[in-house]
Design a protein around this motif. Sequence first.
Motif, PDB file in Angstrom:
ATOM      1  N   HIS A 102       0.814  -1.220   0.000  1.00 34.03           N
ATOM      2  CA  HIS A 102       0.000   0.000   0.000  1.00 34.03           C
ATOM      3  C   HIS A 102       0.847   1.269   0.000  1.00 34.03           C
ATOM      4  N   LEU A 103       2.054   1.213   0.547  1.00 35.35           N
ATOM      5  CA  LEU A 103       2.905   2.406   0.579  1.00 35.35           C
ATOM      6  C   LEU A 103       3.755   2.573  -0.679  1.00 35.35           C
ATOM      7  N   LEU A 104       4.211   1.455  -1.257  1.00 33.70           N
ATOM      8  CA  LEU A 104       5.197   1.553  -2.336  1.00 33.70           C
ATOM      9  C   LEU A 104       4.741   1.010  -3.682  1.00 33.70           C
ATOM     10  N   LEU A 105       3.782   0.105  -3.688  1.00 38.10           N
ATOM     11  CA  LEU A 105       3.523  -0.623  -4.923  1.00 38.10           C
ATOM     12  C   LEU A 105       2.145  -0.408  -5.531  1.00 38.10           C
ATOM     13  N   ALA A 106       1.169  -0.069  -4.732  1.00 40.01           N
ATOM     14  CA  ALA A 106      -0.208  -0.036  -5.233  1.00 40.01           C
ATOM     15  C   ALA A 106      -0.392   0.997  -6.344  1.00 40.01           C
ATOM     16  N   GLY A 107       0.110   2.211  -6.124  1.00 42.61           N
ATOM     17  CA  GLY A 107      -0.011   3.257  -7.132  1.00 42.61           C
ATOM     18  C   GLY A 107      -1.463   3.558  -7.454  1.00 42.61           C
ATOM     19  N   ASP A 108      -1.698   4.027  -8.671  1.00 47.84           N
ATOM     20  CA  ASP A 108      -3.046   4.408  -9.107  1.00 47.84           C
ATOM     21  C   ASP A 108      -3.612   3.433 -10.126  1.00 47.84           C
TER      22      ASP A 108
END
Length: 207
Positions: free
Chosen positions: A90-96
Amino acid sequence: MTRASYLLAALIALIELTAFGASFANNLTVHPNATVPLGVLWLMFRYFTIWTNTLVGLAFAWMAWKKRYLSRPFLAALVLWILIVGVVYHLLLAGDAQLYGLDYLSNLLFHTIAPVLVPIWWLALAPKGSLNWPHAALWLLWPLAYLVYAVIRGLETGSYPYFFLDLDKLGWGGLALWCVKFLVAFWIGGLLIVALGRGLKRLGLSR
């Protein structure tokens, strides 16, 4: 195990099985030329998410089947590892990026539902005694094994699962820095979990 602990453990195992099945089916659709099933599994097991959620699923399925807890340090380790999966995603990979269908379902279960339910189960229903400070260092073996595997696999295939493990872009120095950051994060998280478990035990809120 209490009835509540057993039932929630069974639910977590079912969630993990559903997530794995959805991810497998989605990868089969996205990569139709992969050799089934080993080619799809090879693609899936690039990721720490799959490593850890598979371990969690197997552990909770075993507990639901046997109706018996695994060792207390191992249960706490599972909490740490699955929490890191959720936080990093959720902090580094999820993006938009917009996800749909099976991809959305597997990501939701792997990265949100499991990382929430496992700590809840541990906090409310699992025994937490026998946790000591050295466990936080011992729990680094799982992410360390993955990091070694991911780098070796990347060197062999030229493809890296995460931007922070991309040796071609980061170089050895940048890669080493990211690895140290993650291991420190795991260690600090482990210390916090040990402290929480010991505190709850001391307060008489856990066995």
